[in-house]
Write a protein that holds these residues in place. Structure first.
Motif, PDB file in Angstrom:
ATOM      1  N   THR B 141       0.812  -1.222   0.000  1.00 52.13           N
ATOM      2  CA  THR B 141       0.000   0.000   0.000  1.00 52.13           C
ATOM      3  C   THR B 141       0.850   1.278   0.000  1.00 52.13           C
ATOM      4  O   THR B 141       0.556   2.191  -0.764  1.00 52.13           O
ATOM      5  N   LEU B 144       1.802   2.359  -3.452  1.00 53.51           N
ATOM      6  CA  LEU B 144       0.750   3.000  -4.250  1.00 53.51           C
ATOM      7  C   LEU B 144       0.530   4.431  -3.784  1.00 53.51           C
ATOM      8  O   LEU B 144       0.376   5.345  -4.586  1.00 53.51           O
ATOM      9  N   TRP B 145       0.545   4.625  -2.457  1.00 53.09           N
ATOM     10  CA  TRP B 145       0.326   5.977  -1.939  1.00 53.09           C
ATOM     11  C   TRP B 145       1.439   6.916  -2.390  1.00 53.09           C
ATOM     12  O   TRP B 145       1.180   8.049  -2.808  1.00 53.09           O
TER      13      TRP B 145
END
Lengths: 165, 394
Positions: B141, B144-145
């Motif tokens: 994650t 992606l951030w």
């Protein structure tokens, strides 16, 4: 410590013959050092508490051109505690034959970062470093012929039968 | 002449004990995409020795720079560390300007725009580093951030320069274009949007217990070893030394700006471990945001855009520095980026150019750092170095 002070320190420690000259015309002054003493000079500059040049920022092999017939190495030292920069230069006249390379002492015992930089200077300019622990080519394949950053280098057309374009 | 060294190397591989295994560790960190090969001699899961092999991307930067004029080389400097191109061209351009003696005549507005885009690019580079480091450790994650937020910076820099990654924007004597109208406002919106996102990212990754367990006390780089191997940037600062060329050399507009130099403190383990290096990058993003806000303040209040402002006004007609040699260094996103110029005073082409890339020196310490560690920790160590092969191979 000033540039003049460093020069005096070196001549006091090693004698007059170790500093061959100086270049003070440009933006950064440089000391010309006797080629065979460079490792001793670097060790002294690193260990002396008055200078403490503990960081080798850059090491460049130089081919001074086909007419000058001279090869050299330029060292850019930094003293982290004193926030100083110093340029040292060594050079010697030498033929351009690729089977007989100009040879200088290695400073990789003093600054470990010189290990890869010297391998690069060997790889691209064709300068041999005595007492280097692992003097292999670093960027080019081991069986590459010639030294690409020499001024008289002719770009290879084929490598192992493969056309380079 | 080096055949003996080559033989020694082959000997070392051949002499690995029967229970040892010689492994090739392939592309792993995304910014190495396939061009760095690490040869490991391993005993079970213990790494006994790491031999790095570089040079697959070699695109002859120095050879090009010695056959092209100073302006023509600017696009090639962008390709060194292609994740923070602005910083590379900034250092190159400053070196040429100082050799020409025009570095004091650059308009203030130009200097502030340069610092603004450089710091935006530094944030983008650190976001890639942090995001992909999360992937190395197994966290998807944050990656992606980070890429989502980096995309805003990419969009802004593309708007300013017309190119997505290789900007060619900072030019000798000025800039290629002035900032587009409305850039400052959009940049401010980004800063306001991005600050809470950094808090989220820290909660998810930097202070995550799994992440800490994988990185704290791993790959400890003592300060003396870092200096001896020529490590700079977050590598050196992670080991606890406040050494930032933006402050040491005080170039461009940096002396007028207020920012701190983060350095590793060993909060989660030992000073100079992988967590510290990552933390330095996280903190540097915060400092860069501070610099960006100050630049925007100055650009919007005192150094406003005027209709007659020409960003290329100081561009000399012919660039022929007098005969000298000069070593210019600056703080790239990975560390000290230096260009060594030798000029003969007659031609528009430099006689010798040497690029000192921070990744080259930062990577050279890997064999020293990875003696007797586990293979899985090697991944964490490589990721924490954050090198870009464009700069290593040049």
């Amino acid at each position: 410590m000033t540039f003049e002070g460093i020069k005096q320190l070196l001549t006091a420690h090693f004698g007059e013959e170790v500093v061959l000259g100086e270049e003070t015309g440009g933006l950064q002054p440089a000391l010309l050092i006797a080629p065979d003493r460079i490792a001793d000079v670097c060790l002294e500059l690193r260990n002396n508490p008055a200078t403490y040049f503990d960081f080798l920022a850059c090491l460049s092999g130089v081919d001074y051109g086909t007419t000058a017939n001279k090869f050299g190495v330029v060292y850019h030292l930094t003293s982290i505690p004193y926030q100083l920069q110093l340029t040292l230069k060594i050079s010697k006249e030498h033929g351009r034959d690729v089977n007989d390379l100009p040879s200088f002492p290695s400073v990789s015992e003093v600054y470990r970062t010189a290990d890869w930089h010297e391998r690069e200077a060997y790889d691209l300019v064709g300068i041999f470093f005595e007492n280097h622990p692992d003097l292999r080519r670093i960027l080019l394949p081991d069986d590459w012929e010639g030294y690409p950053l020499r001024k008289d280098y002719q770009a290879a057309e084929y490598y192992k039968g493969i056309k380079i374009d | 002449m080096s055949t003996t060294a080559l033989e020694r190397y082959h000997q070392k591989i051949a002499a690995a004990a029967t229970q040892d295994m010689v492994l090739n560790m392939g592309p792993q960190h995304p910014s190495t995409h396939g061009v760095l090969r690490l040869e490991l001699i391993t005993d079970g899961e213990i790494v006994k020795e790491v031999i790095p092999h570089a040079g697959y991307l070699h695109r002859c930067f120095e050879k090009h720079a010695e056959s092209l004029t100073y302006q023509q080389t600017i696009p090639f400097t962008d390709r060194l560390d292609y994740l923070s191109s602005m910083n590379n061209s900034h250092v190159w351009v400053m070196g040429v300007e100082r050799m020409l003696g025009i570095d004091k005549d650059i308009p203030k507005r130009v200097e502030y725009i340069r610092v603004l885009v450089c710091e935006l690019n530094r944030i983008a580079s650190h976001l890639i580093s942090i995001g992909t480091y999360g992937i190395d450790i197994g966290a998807f994650t944050p990656f992606l951030w980070c890429f989502r937020d980096r995309e805003h910076i990419m969009g802004m820099l593309e708007w300013a320069s017309g190119s997505r990654m290789l900007y060619n924007y900072i030019w000798i004597g000025g800039l290629f274009f002035d900032l587009p109208v409305g850039f400052e406002g959009r940049c401010r919106e980004f800063v306001d949007y991005f600050k809470p996102k950094m808090v989220e990212l820290n909660e998810l990754l930097t202070n995550n217990q799994i992440f800490i367990s994988r990185t704290a006390n791993v790959g400890i780089l003592p300060l003396d070893v870092a200096i001896n191997y020529g490590c700079t940037g977050p590598m050196l600062r992670g080991s606890g030394l406040k050494w930032d060329l933006r402050r040491i050399d005080n170039y461009s507009a940096y002396p007028e700006l207020d920012f701190d130099i983060p350095c590793g403190q060993g909060l989660m383990g030992t000073v100079g471990d992988c967590w510290d290096r990552n933390k330095v990058r996280v903190d540097e993003i915060g400092e860069s945001l501070k610099i960006i806000e100050q630049c925007l303040d100055r650009l919007q209040k005192e150094l406003k855009r005027t209709p007659d402002f020409d960003p290329r006004a100081k561009l000399p007609r012919k660039i022929t520095p007098k005969a000298q040699d000069y070593y210019m260094r600056g703080e790239g996103s990975k560390g000290e980026l230096g260009f060594y110029f030798m000029t003969d005073g007659k031609s528009e082409v430099p006689f010798r150019v040497k690029a000192r890339g921070p990744s080259f020196n930062n990577l050279s310490v890997i064999s020293e750092m990875s003696k007797g560690i586990m293979i899985a920790d090697l991944i964490a160590i490589i990721g924490s170095i954050d090198f870009v092969l464009g700069e290593l191979d040049r």
